[in-house]
Write an enzyme that holds these catalytic residues in place. Structure first.
Site, PDB file in Angstrom:
ATOM      1  N   HIS A  53       0.737  -1.067   0.127  1.00 26.09           N
ATOM      2  CA  HIS A  53      -0.177   0.187   0.273  1.00 26.09           C
ATOM      3  C   HIS A  53       0.739   1.426  -0.217  1.00 26.09           C
ATOM      4  O   HIS A  53       2.261   1.142   0.417  1.00 26.09           O
ATOM      5  CB  HIS A  53      -0.672   0.368   1.592  1.00 26.09           C
ATOM      6  CG  HIS A  53      -1.381  -0.992   1.331  1.00 26.09           C
ATOM      7  ND1 HIS A  53      -3.114  -0.835   2.297  1.00 26.09           N
ATOM      8  CD2 HIS A  53      -1.838  -2.301   0.965  1.00 26.09           C
ATOM      9  CE1 HIS A  53      -3.994  -2.026   1.745  1.00 26.09           C
ATOM     10  NE2 HIS A  53      -3.068  -3.220   1.317  1.00 26.09           N
ATOM     11  N   GLU A  55       0.690   3.849   1.841  1.00 23.05           N
ATOM     12  CA  GLU A  55       0.914   4.427   3.154  1.00 23.05           C
ATOM     13  C   GLU A  55       2.549   3.674   3.784  1.00 23.05           C
ATOM     14  O   GLU A  55       3.347   3.732   4.159  1.00 23.05           O
ATOM     15  CB  GLU A  55       0.415   4.633   4.112  1.00 23.05           C
ATOM     16  CG  GLU A  55      -0.821   5.122   3.629  1.00 23.05           C
ATOM     17  CD  GLU A  55      -1.970   4.754   2.931  1.00 23.05           C
ATOM     18  OE1 GLU A  55      -2.984   5.209   2.855  1.00 23.05           O
ATOM     19  OE2 GLU A  55      -1.914   3.746   2.292  1.00 23.05           O
ATOM     20  N   CYS A  83      -5.607   2.139   5.798  1.00 26.38           N
ATOM     21  CA  CYS A  83      -7.161   1.079   5.888  1.00 26.38           C
ATOM     22  C   CYS A  83      -6.653   0.599   7.840  1.00 26.38           C
ATOM     23  O   CYS A  83      -5.322   1.114   7.472  1.00 26.38           O
ATOM     24  CB  CYS A  83      -7.033  -0.325   4.932  1.00 26.38           C
ATOM     25  SG  CYS A  83      -4.934  -0.763   4.671  1.00 26.38           S
TER      26      CYS A  83
END
Length: 156
Positions: A53, A55, A83
């Protein structure tokens, strides 16, 4: 905080760049003292890595650049509310501030729902949809004891 809009717009632009380059529609930027440290877009499909992801990738890169796992003086800017996995990584990295554009509801409308994870994470492992089995007397506590002897971090 004057640069918030600039860095958030950069995270959104990185998300667009990710889409154009085969990634997912998520982008992240990490700064410290108003300086760009790292930026990344979602590469889950590109790398066949479900943890890739934006991040998480930005956190990994920032930790590498700063040569520290402690990013408590950094700010994360992201195109979407993180998330649950990314939220965990943010806490583990010590990041104290996150600025985001879209929220989890926007992500769900675009086909990225984390609702099941949010519902499952609060449950006792025995009550989750995924089977969890704890096996005691398997050496796990001994590893912590070894760590404790070296670091004086944990006591049993």
């Amino acid at each position: 905080m004057g640069n918030d809009k600039f860095f958030l717009l950069r995270a959104v632009e990185i998300a667009r760049h990710g889409i154009k380059n085969g990634g997912g529609p998520f982008g992240a930027v990490i700064t410290r003292d108003g300086n760009l440290i790292s930026e990344a877009f979602n590469k889950v499909v590109l790398t066949n890595d479900p943890t890739a992801h934006a991040e998480v990738l930005a956190i990994r890169m920032a930790a590498s650049v700063l040569k520290s796992h402690d990013l408590n003086d950094c700010t994360l800017y992201t195109s979407c509310e993180p998330c649950p996995m990314c939220l965990g990584a943010i806490y583990w990295a010590g990041i104290k501030r996150v600025v985001y554009a879209c929220d989890r509801n926007d992500a769900e409308r675009a086909g990225f729902s984390d609702k099941l994870i949010y519902e499952e994470i609060i449950l006792d492992p025995a009550d989750r949809k995924i089977s969890f089995s704890r096996m005691t007397n398997s050496g796990g506590k001994e590893v912590f004891r070894e760590w404790d002897k070296l670091e004086n971090k944990i006591s049993y």
